[in-house]
Design an enzyme around this catalytic site. Structure first.
Site, PDB file in Angstrom:
ATOM      1  N   LYS A 233       0.860  -1.189   0.000  1.00  0.00           N
ATOM      2  CA  LYS A 233       0.000   0.000   0.000  1.00  0.00           C
ATOM      3  C   LYS A 233       0.891   1.232   0.000  1.00  0.00           C
ATOM      4  CE  LYS A 233      -2.944   2.757   3.143  1.00  0.00           C
ATOM      5  NZ  LYS A 233      -3.773   2.792   4.379  1.00  0.00           N
TER       6      LYS A 233
ATOM      7  N   ASP B  55      -2.406  10.428   3.363  1.00  0.00           N
ATOM      8  CA  ASP B  55      -3.793  10.026   3.603  1.00  0.00           C
ATOM      9  C   ASP B  55      -4.490  11.070   4.462  1.00  0.00           C
ATOM     10  OD1 ASP B  55      -6.200   8.783   4.002  1.00  0.00           O
ATOM     11  OD2 ASP B  55      -5.410   7.188   5.309  1.00  0.00           O
TER      12      ASP B  55
ATOM     13  N   LYS C 143      -9.815  13.224   8.007  1.00  0.00           N
ATOM     14  CA  LYS C 143      -9.286  12.906   9.332  1.00  0.00           C
ATOM     15  C   LYS C 143      -9.213  14.171  10.180  1.00  0.00           C
ATOM     16  CE  LYS C 143      -6.205   9.065   7.999  1.00  0.00           C
ATOM     17  NZ  LYS C 143      -6.810   8.026   8.848  1.00  0.00           N
TER      18      LYS C 143
ATOM     19  N   ASP D 159       1.909   6.701   5.319  1.00  0.00           N
ATOM     20  CA  ASP D 159       0.888   5.729   4.931  1.00  0.00           C
ATOM     21  C   ASP D 159       1.274   4.977   3.650  1.00  0.00           C
ATOM     22  OD1 ASP D 159      -1.453   4.462   5.651  1.00  0.00           O
ATOM     23  OD2 ASP D 159      -2.736   5.818   4.511  1.00  0.00           O
TER      24      ASP D 159
ATOM     25  N   ASP E 208     -11.905   7.198   3.946  1.00  0.00           N
ATOM     26  CA  ASP E 208     -10.664   6.999   4.705  1.00  0.00           C
ATOM     27  C   ASP E 208     -10.265   5.517   4.773  1.00  0.00           C
ATOM     28  OD1 ASP E 208      -8.458   7.711   6.169  1.00  0.00           O
ATOM     29  OD2 ASP E 208      -9.549   8.042   8.058  1.00  0.00           O
TER      30      ASP E 208
ATOM     31  N   GLU F  22      -9.165   3.671   2.496  1.00  0.00           N
ATOM     32  CA  GLU F  22      -8.700   3.725   1.111  1.00  0.00           C
ATOM     33  C   GLU F  22      -7.643   2.680   0.788  1.00  0.00           C
ATOM     34  OE1 GLU F  22      -7.389   5.403   3.490  1.00  0.00           O
ATOM     35  OE2 GLU F  22      -5.264   5.105   3.056  1.00  0.00           O
TER      36      GLU F  22
ATOM     37  N   ARG G 266      -7.368  -0.497   1.430  1.00  0.00           N
ATOM     38  CA  ARG G 266      -7.902  -1.763   0.905  1.00  0.00           C
ATOM     39  C   ARG G 266      -8.357  -1.616  -0.549  1.00  0.00           C
ATOM     40  NH1 ARG G 266     -12.214  -1.956   5.677  1.00  0.00           N
ATOM     41  NH2 ARG G 266     -10.478  -0.808   6.606  1.00  0.00           N
TER      42      ARG G 266
HETATM   43  N1  BES Z   1      -3.872   4.799   7.016  1.00  0.00           N
HETATM   44  C1  BES Z   1      -4.960   4.552   7.877  1.00  0.00           C
HETATM   45  C2  BES Z   1      -4.623   3.588   9.017  1.00  0.00           C
HETATM   46  C3  BES Z   1      -3.624   4.095  10.012  1.00  0.00           C
HETATM   47  C4  BES Z   1      -4.035   4.736  11.160  1.00  0.00           C
HETATM   48  C5  BES Z   1      -2.277   3.877   9.826  1.00  0.00           C
HETATM   49  C6  BES Z   1      -3.103   5.161  12.081  1.00  0.00           C
HETATM   50  C7  BES Z   1      -1.351   4.311  10.732  1.00  0.00           C
HETATM   51  C8  BES Z   1      -1.763   4.953  11.876  1.00  0.00           C
HETATM   52  C9  BES Z   1      -6.124   3.955   7.074  1.00  0.00           C
HETATM   53  O1  BES Z   1      -6.203   4.387   5.764  1.00  0.00           O
HETATM   54  C10 BES Z   1      -7.379   4.367   7.749  1.00  0.00           C
HETATM   55  O2  BES Z   1      -7.661   5.531   7.752  1.00  0.00           O
HETATM   56  N2  BES Z   1      -8.080   3.403   8.314  1.00  0.00           N
HETATM   57  C11 BES Z   1      -9.272   3.659   9.005  1.00  0.00           C
HETATM   58  C12 BES Z   1     -10.282   2.655   8.541  1.00  0.00           C
HETATM   59  C13 BES Z   1     -11.694   2.939   8.978  1.00  0.00           C
HETATM   60  C14 BES Z   1     -12.217   4.183   8.281  1.00  0.00           C
HETATM   61  C15 BES Z   1     -12.540   1.740   8.669  1.00  0.00           C
HETATM   62  C16 BES Z   1      -9.006   3.494  10.499  1.00  0.00           C
HETATM   63  O3  BES Z   1      -8.222   2.626  10.864  1.00  0.00           O
HETATM   64  O4  BES Z   1      -9.548   4.273  11.254  1.00  0.00           O
HETATM   65 ZN    ZN Z   2      -4.468   4.986   4.878  1.00  0.00          ZN
HETATM   66 MN    MN Z   3      -7.293   6.179   5.556  1.00  0.00          MN
END
Ligand code: BES
Ligand code: ZN
Ligand code: MN
Length: 491
Positions: free
Chosen positions: A257, A262, A269, A280, A339, A341, A343
């Site tokens: 990824k 992000d 966010k 990210d 967010d 994204e 996946r």
């Molecule tokens: N890049 C983030 C996950 C992340 C969070 C990585 C903190 C490193 C530190 C990912 O894209 C994301 O935003 N995931 C969300 C998913 C949710 C919206 C289902 C999350 O984990 O909150």
């Molecule tokens: Zn992300």
């Molecule tokens: Mn995200």
């Protein structure tokens, strides 16, 4: 920094590092120094808490009778394993830099089963710890910069040690490449520039192809392209190929990824800590670093690296919650939260990889979920796999390198959380088991290829200095995957 290997003898200048084993048992080098200094080592050992336990140090400054700047006695306990040898190398480097030493010589004459290998591992640990990201600093004071210029390892069988280190040094090059990418600011590192950095691997014999948005559109990569559509930076898919084995040998595939920033997109966010989302792209960074490592050491395996590079921005053209995208696999996805994204990027990168290369296995890496940090903190990455052997090999390589993994379940009973009333699936599964529903989502795009997913959200970045990993981008996964290739998949 220069690392060198030579036969055992005391150096005339600079710092000397010598071991002491548990119970104040002096190594031959420590005894030698004791003799030349009229008993300074024995007196030092008598005067404090130092017992020779693993991790302890005791320093003698400007030793009388010798031209050296300092003697650093290091505890070897009852002998050091490989990870402890690396940690020792890292700590010695940090110590020498903190006191302003410029040259140090470690006499490796006791405290391990294979002393030549130990010398190589100590040097490797020091090299890993020597990483700095200082490209953007213009005003750093001289006394804050690292002082150590040379670390010499003196050991019986130094030629063997030198050869072992030469290989490890190539792995460290891969780790440093990943750390550079992960640490880079997102105004300078975006899909196009990331791809340009990866192109440089051609010098090592890696074949690099860069797919632009037009090509991805033709392939039907609607999931990946949807994430990037709000950014003025064009998305890229980069394919790296290292052919180190026979042509007909099925390749191993790593997929990463690479969200170069992000913001969350329209599902924006919160501001606090958002700068962290520059890393990210850590999964893609690790895949690029692994390719550099295997090519650098000329691994006898065919290895594919595929990274999906996008920037997730809010914009008039950004994707919306409610949009339905069609992935390269033909499966449709309802976007509930922009967010989630990573996946979506992986969906197309995974499908493309299995479809084009028919690999022995795919391992993907992604800073995918915040939930994995809640589960495992910063000590283990999560591993999810549809294949037990692959999972076991990964976990074994994780133990060997100290880049630890912990296996999570996959199970179809989680699938109902990502059912969509409007499309084949939706891109979020709610709060319960957030890391698992993300992995269930990915599994739909691997088409029964043996596959493992590593959620490295807690591991790609470190807020703390560790023995062989300075704070910042860690390069997590490069050593792990390089070792897995070496131990289980090379001819
Ligand atoms: N890049 C983030 C996950 C992340 C969070 C990585 C903190 C490193 C530190 C990912 O894209 C994301 O935003 N995931 C969300 C998913 C949710 C919206 C289902 C999350 O984990 O909150
Ligand atoms: Zn992300
Ligand atoms: Mn995200």
């Amino acid at each position: 920094m220069k690392f060198s290997f030579a036969s055992l003898s005391l150096p005339k200048s600079g710092a000397i590092v010598a071991g002491v084993k548990e119970g104040k048992a002096m190594t031959p080098a420590a005894k030698d120094i004791d003799k030349r200094t009229g008993g300074a080592v024995k007196r030092a050992l008598a005067s404090g808490r130092f017992t020779g336990a693993k991790g302890q140090t005791l320093e003698i400054l400007a030793p009388a009778g010798m031209g050296n700047s300092r003697i650093l006695l290091v505890g070897l306990g009852s002998g050091l394993d490989m990870l402890a040898q690396q940690a020792l190398g890292g700590r010695i480097l940090a110590h020498m830099n903190s006191v302003g030493e410029t040259a140090a010589t470690f006499l490796v004459d006791d405290g391990a089963d294979d002393l030549a290998e130990a010398a190589a591992q100590i040097a490797y640990g020091a090299r890993l710890k020597s990483y700095r990201f200082d490209k953007y600093r213009t005003k750093e004071k001289a006394n804050k910069k690292p002082s150590l210029r040379a670390l010499a390892l003196r050991v019986d069988g130094f030629a063997t040690a030198r050869r072992a280190f030469a290989v490890l040094d190539k792995v460290a090059d891969g780790v440093f490449f990943t750390r550079d990418l992960v640490s880079a600011p997102p105004n300078d590192l975006y899909p196009e520039t990331f791809a340009a950095e990866v192109k440089k691997l051609t010098e090592l014999g890696v074949k690099v192809e860069v797919l632009g948005e037009k090509q991805m559109q033709r392939l039907g990569m609607g999931a990946l392209l949807g994430v990037g559509q709000g950014s003025i930076r064009e998305s890229r898919l980069v394919v790296m190929r290292w052919n180190g084995a026979a042509r007909n040998k099925q390749p191993l595939a790593f997929v990463g990824k690479g969200v170069t920033f992000d913001t969350g997109g329209i599902s924006l966010k919160p501001a606090g800590g958002m700068e962290d989302m520059k890393w990210d792209m850590g999964g893609a960074g690790t895949v690029a670093g692994v390719m550099k490592a295997v090519a650098g050491r000329k691994a006898k395996a065919n290895v594919i690296g595929v990274i999906g590079l996008v920037e997730n921005m809010p914009d008039g053209n950004a994707q919306r919650p409610g949009d339905i995208v069609t992935s390269m696999s033909g499966q449709t996805i309802e976007i509930i939260n922009t967010d989630a994204e990573g996946r979506l990027v992986l969906a197309d990168a995974l499908w493309y990889t299995q479809d084009r290369f028919k690999p022995q296995f795919i391992v993907d890496l992604a800073t995918l979920t915040g939930a994995i940090i809640i589960s495992l903190g910063h000590e283990h990455a999560g591993v999810f796999a549809n294949d037990d052997t692959l999972s076991e090999n990964l976990i074994a390589a994780g133990k060997a390198t100290g880049e630890k993994l912990w296996r999570f379940p996959l199970n179809k009973d989680y699938d109902k959380q990502i059912d969509s009333p409007a499309a084949d699936m939706k891109n979020v599964g709610g709060r319960p088991a957030g890391s698992i529903t993300a992995a269930q989502f990915l599994q739909r795009f691997v088409n029964n290829t043996p596959w493992a997913h590593l959620d490295i959200a807690g591991m790609a970045w470190s807020g703390k200095d560790k023995d062989t990993v300075p704070k910042g981008g860690t390069g997590y996964g490069v050593r792990l995957l390089d070792t897995m290739v070496k131990e289980f998949y090379e001819d």
